[in-house]
Design an enzyme around this catalytic site. Structure first.
Site, short mmCIF file in Angstrom:
data_model
loop_
_atom_site.label_atom_id
_atom_site.label_comp_id
_atom_site.label_asym_id
_atom_site.label_seq_id
_atom_site.Cartn_x
_atom_site.Cartn_y
_atom_site.Cartn_z
N ILE A 100 38.46 119.88 48.12
CA ILE A 100 38.39 118.50 47.25
C ILE A 100 37.08 118.36 46.64
O ILE A 100 36.21 117.89 47.28
CB ILE A 100 39.00 117.20 48.13
CG1 ILE A 100 40.53 117.46 48.56
CG2 ILE A 100 38.90 116.04 46.89
CD1 ILE A 100 41.60 118.14 47.61
N GLU A 101 36.96 118.71 45.34
CA GLU A 101 35.57 118.70 44.95
C GLU A 101 35.64 117.75 43.55
O GLU A 101 34.77 117.93 42.94
CB GLU A 101 35.37 120.09 44.39
CG GLU A 101 35.33 121.03 45.52
CD GLU A 101 34.53 122.58 45.08
OE1 GLU A 101 33.72 122.45 44.19
OE2 GLU A 101 35.02 123.50 45.77
N VAL A 102 36.58 117.01 43.79
CA VAL A 102 36.77 116.09 42.46
C VAL A 102 37.29 114.52 43.22
O VAL A 102 38.09 114.35 44.16
CB VAL A 102 37.89 116.14 41.53
CG1 VAL A 102 37.91 115.02 40.57
CG2 VAL A 102 37.31 117.50 40.72
#
EC number: 3.2.1.14
Length: 419
Positions: A172-174
């Protein structure tokens, strides 16, 4: 992970679990616990193309213990069926249908028979996913189990047929204000894991190295992770910079991570040193070379931390970059394996040979039925790539026709997408 990611679409809700598809799917151990080599597979860019046959990475001398399939990169945003493109051919639509996934399905069985764990990853560096409520997170978690776990559910699409993965990864990079809901998705998955006592499943995550972690910190603080594949790259310019502590980069904050997780539900998680698999891997351009650890540098880093109780091994992005980075007859994955097994990079004689212990092979061998692999309805233009999906770029060999009304728009030498 690497900045070149595709985007696709979403769909409907998941259903309840049923009778398991098979009683047992044993995975042979390939090396002693606590020193595993994890490689992401399924996305291409930066001038490299990985082998589209996943099974090629599961040979005894491949150097790989865990393969993470990347990515299901669209979910939430009004729909609860994760979708994405995995590899150069397997597309999972917003209705959950698998298109051209037969070869990948067969390879998953081959890899698991060889002792390689297969993890399915959600997320990536794009912005086409988010969660709005606890209920939505739980619905998506249930759908993931029904479609990719040993659920016995025959009312949902199963892109990999009766084969099932060994766990789920969260890259999860957002954030988008939805990180507080992932704990419910993970809890739903874990409650389903408990219903299949014949198999062991993993929850893994790929956080960025800064602490506080901007996107996954809240998730880790409220969930139980088994593996954390910390990305010790691309963060030199963060508020609290971190990297591998080499090449003049920011400090290596491995010890900060052990301290951070000590007071979370993930206190027992193994921490993996996440690295780019080549000088191009972290950014897709030569600028990423600053984050790359040459094999001897990686050996020195691992040597310092391998005795730590939390040390889990090495994670790398990604298979294609590893293949393109050969030294002394070894790919970067083989170099990492040699470091974990022998304490040093490959000698000039080539890669170390793995000798998996004998164990029962997985029994889930059924290929997807015509129902589970039926293709999404073709658009009037005959295109198959959805909005935001990758449709071009140097080294890209996947589908190039966008669904109507979208067109393939170039955004750089390595990346074009449907807009």
């Amino acid at each position: 992970m690497h900045h070149l990611r595709a985007l696709v679409g979403v769909g409907l809700a998941g259903l309840a679990a049923g009778v398991p598809l098979t009683d047992k799917i044993s995975v042979k151990p390939r090396q002693a616990p606590g020193a595993q080599n994890v490689v992401y597979w399924g996305q291409n860019g930066g001038g490299t193309i990985e082998n589209n046959d996943l099974a090629a990475y599961c040979q005894p001398n491949s150097g790989i213990d865990v393969l993470v399939l990347a990515f299901l990169y669209q979910f939430g945003n009004g729909g609860n069926i994760p979708s994405g493109t995995i590899g150069q051919s397997c597309y999972i639509s917003t209705s959950g249908q698998g298109q051209n996934c037969e070869a990948l399905t067969a390879a998953i069985h081959t890899c698991q028979s060889a002792g390689v764990k297969i993890i399915l990853s959600l997320g990536g560096a794009t912005s086409s996913y988010s969660l709005q409520t606890q209920a939505q997170a739980e619905q998506i978690g249930q759908y993931l189990w029904d479609s990719y776990g040993n659920s016995g559910n025959k009312t949902v699409q199963r892109p990999f047929g009766s084969n099932f993965v060994n766990g789920f990864d969260f890259d999860i990079e957002v954030n988008g204000g939805s990180s507080q809901y992932y704990q419910y998705m993970i809890a739903k998955l874990r409650s389903n894991f408990a219903s299949d006592k014949s198999n062991t499943y993993l929850i893994t995550g790929a956080p960025q190295c800064p602490i506080p972690e901007p996107n996954m910190g809240v998730i880790i603080s409220n969930s139980v992770f088994d593996h954390l594949y910390v990305q010790f790259y691309n963060n030199n310019n963060y508020t609290v910079p971190c990297a591998l502590g080499i090449n003049g980069n920011a400090p290596f904050n491995y010890n900060n991570w052990t301290s951070f997780i000590a007071d979370t539900p993930s206190a027992g998680a193994k921490i993996f040193i996440g690295v780019p698999a080549s000088p191009l891997a972290s950014t897709g351009t030569p600028s990423g070379a600053q984050y790359y650890a040459a094999p001897d540098q990686l050996a020195a880093i691992v040597g310092e931390y391998r005795s730590d109780a939390h040390f889990g091994g090495i994670m790398m992005w990604s298979a294609g970059f590893s293949d393109a980075n050969v030294n002394n007859g070894c790919t970067y994955a083989q170099q990492a394996k040699s470091i974990l097994v022998n304490g040093a990079p490959c000698a000039s004689s080539g890669p170390p040979s793995s000798t998996p212990a004998t164990a029962p092979a997985p029994t889930a061998t059924t290929m997807p039925s015509s129902t589970s692999v039926s293709s999404p309805a073709a658009s009037p233009t005959g295109g198959t790539v959805p909005q935001w999906g990758q449709c071009g770029g140097e080294g890209y060999s996947g589908p190039t026709q966008c669904v109507a009304p979208y067109q393939c728009v170039k955004q750089g030498d390595w990346w074009s997408s449907c807009r």
